[in-house]
Design an enzyme around this catalytic site. Structure first.
Site, PDB file in Angstrom:
ATOM      1  N   SER A  20      67.733  50.229  45.962  1.00  0.00           N
ATOM      2  CA  SER A  20      68.229  49.446  47.090  1.00  0.00           C
ATOM      3  C   SER A  20      69.657  48.990  46.816  1.00  0.00           C
ATOM      4  O   SER A  20      69.997  48.576  45.702  1.00  0.00           O
ATOM      5  CB  SER A  20      67.348  48.210  47.297  1.00  0.00           C
ATOM      6  N   LYS A  45      69.023  48.766  52.136  1.00  0.00           N
ATOM      7  CA  LYS A  45      69.746  47.627  51.560  1.00  0.00           C
ATOM      8  C   LYS A  45      68.965  46.377  51.928  1.00  0.00           C
ATOM      9  O   LYS A  45      68.430  46.280  53.045  1.00  0.00           O
ATOM     10  CB  LYS A  45      71.163  47.554  52.167  1.00  0.00           C
ATOM     11  N   CYS A 127      68.072  38.998  43.596  1.00  0.00           N
ATOM     12  CA  CYS A 127      69.494  39.220  43.813  1.00  0.00           C
ATOM     13  C   CYS A 127      70.277  38.242  42.945  1.00  0.00           C
ATOM     14  O   CYS A 127      70.124  37.024  43.075  1.00  0.00           O
ATOM     15  CB  CYS A 127      69.886  39.033  45.276  1.00  0.00           C
TER      16      CYS A 127
HETATM   17  O1  LIG Z   1      75.084  41.744  45.307  1.00  0.00           O
HETATM   18  C1  LIG Z   1      74.140  42.321  45.910  1.00  0.00           C
HETATM   19  O2  LIG Z   1      74.098  42.521  47.137  1.00  0.00           O
HETATM   20  C2  LIG Z   1      73.010  42.747  45.033  1.00  0.00           C
HETATM   21  N1  LIG Z   1      73.357  43.361  43.877  1.00  0.00           N
HETATM   22  C3  LIG Z   1      72.410  43.719  42.938  1.00  0.00           C
HETATM   23  O3  LIG Z   1      72.720  44.297  41.875  1.00  0.00           O
HETATM   24  N2  LIG Z   1      71.101  43.466  43.199  1.00  0.00           N
HETATM   25  C4  LIG Z   1      70.696  42.861  44.343  1.00  0.00           C
HETATM   26  O4  LIG Z   1      69.469  42.650  44.527  1.00  0.00           O
HETATM   27  C5  LIG Z   1      71.691  42.493  45.312  1.00  0.00           C
HETATM   28  I1  LIG Z   1      71.088  41.650  47.084  1.00  0.00           I
END
Ligand SMILES: O=C(O)c1[nH]c(=O)[nH]c(=O)c1I
Length: 308
Positions: A20, A45, A127
């Site tokens: 994702s 995403k 996240c």
């Molecule tokens: O910074 C991000 O969008 C992000 N980046 C990541 O490495 N893992 C995540 O779950 C997410 I939501």
């Protein structure tokens, strides 16, 4: 060769997914993945209730042995992704969602429950890059309370995306929480949170958000990913499948993830670096290893890591 896996009775004819966040923000990217013969299913995403621009750039940087990112949850919002996954697709879809709070998580799942989406959902509890928002899955009591609230109303297939753990007691603690719930799967690992890359020539960090701190991915996190897949496979109920994510660069890495117990395998940084052809290369390399060993299907060796 049988390179299939199953989650909640949904057949993934081919073990590969995207991690994702990589190649999955727009419907065009998602279609690219679905249309690729060596991809078995897709993960969106992580969607938030409302559309988000995310953190200021530069927010992703490629290193010799992986990547560092602090994207900040940029996404087109829940409505965009539910509309996409609700359509009929030839392969299984996983709708990833990430609230900015536990209340958001609950709201997102209420909306999915009320929708006519019948596919898999994955709640991102890990996240590391939303400034001011801790990773829920490092709060065992908080995760338990959240999942109790969710499973009181959510009756559709649900898995969770976990951060890496680094202590055997922590594996015990998170597994004790997750085993209480009818989860379809866990997806482990998310990026290794809050690493820092220093560019010596410029004497500077390389990404703008959070003073340069970001989640680590790619080859450098493979050993942590394998440990988390193995430790959770050893502790979780058999009914909870594992999607192995983290550090996959070669067919041998894929083989190792399956040996540790992964049902399916995601590719993130290497997909970002190499593009969709990474899936053809990984399929070729994995198939060659299996043929050399006389294996015909992933189930011939899944979870059968030997100890010494
Ligand atoms: O910074 C991000 O969008 C992000 N980046 C990541 O490495 N893992 C995540 O779950 C997410 I939501």
């Amino acid at each position: 060769l049988d390179l299939s896996g199953q989650i909640n009775g949904q057949q993934f004819e081919h073990l590969f997914l995207n991690a994702s966040g990589v190649h999955c923000q727009s419907t065009t990217e998602l279609d690219d993945l679905l249309n690729h013969p060596a991809v078995g299913g897709i993960v969106t995403k992580s969607a938030t209730l409302e559309k988000r621009d995310g953190n200021p750039a530069p927010r992703y940087y490629e290193l010799a042995d992986g990547s560092i990112n602090s994207m900040g949850l940029p996404n087109f919002g829940y409505d965009y992704y539910i509309d996409y996954v609700k359509q009929s697709h030839a392969k299984p879809t996983i709708l990833s969602v990430a609230g900015l709070s536990a209340a958001d998580d609950v709201q997102l799942l209420h909306q999915i429950q009320a929708s006519d989406y019948a596919g898999l959902t994955e709640l991102n509890l890990s996240c590391p890059n939303v400034i001011g928002k801790p990773q829920m899955a490092y709060d065992y009591a908080g995760t338990e309370a959240l999942l109790k609230e969710i499973f009181a109303f959510f009756k559709k297939p649900l898995g969770v995306k976990l951060p890496p753990y680094f202590d055997l007691v922590h594996f015990d603690q998170i597994a004790a929480v997750l085993n209480q719930f009818p989860l379809t799967h866990v997806n482990t690992i998310n990026s290794v949170g809050n690493g820092l890359w220093v560019d010596v020539a410029s004497e500077s960090v390389v990404i703008k958000p959070k003073g340069g701190f970001g989640g680590l991915g790619g080859r450098m996190v493979l050993l942590t990913a394998l440990a988390n897949v193995r430790a959770l496979r050893q502790r979780l109920n058999d009914s909870i499948k594992i999607i192995g994510t983290g550090g996959v660069k070669t067919g041998a890495d894929v083989f190792a993830h399956i040996l540790c117990g992964a049902e399916l395998v995601s590719v993130g940084t290497q997909l970002q670096v190499e593009g969709l052809s990474v899936y053809d290369r990984l399929t070729t390399e994995l198939s060659r290893i299996m043929a050399d060993k006389g294996y015909h299907s992933l189930s011939d060796f899944r979870g059968k890591l030997k100890t010494i």
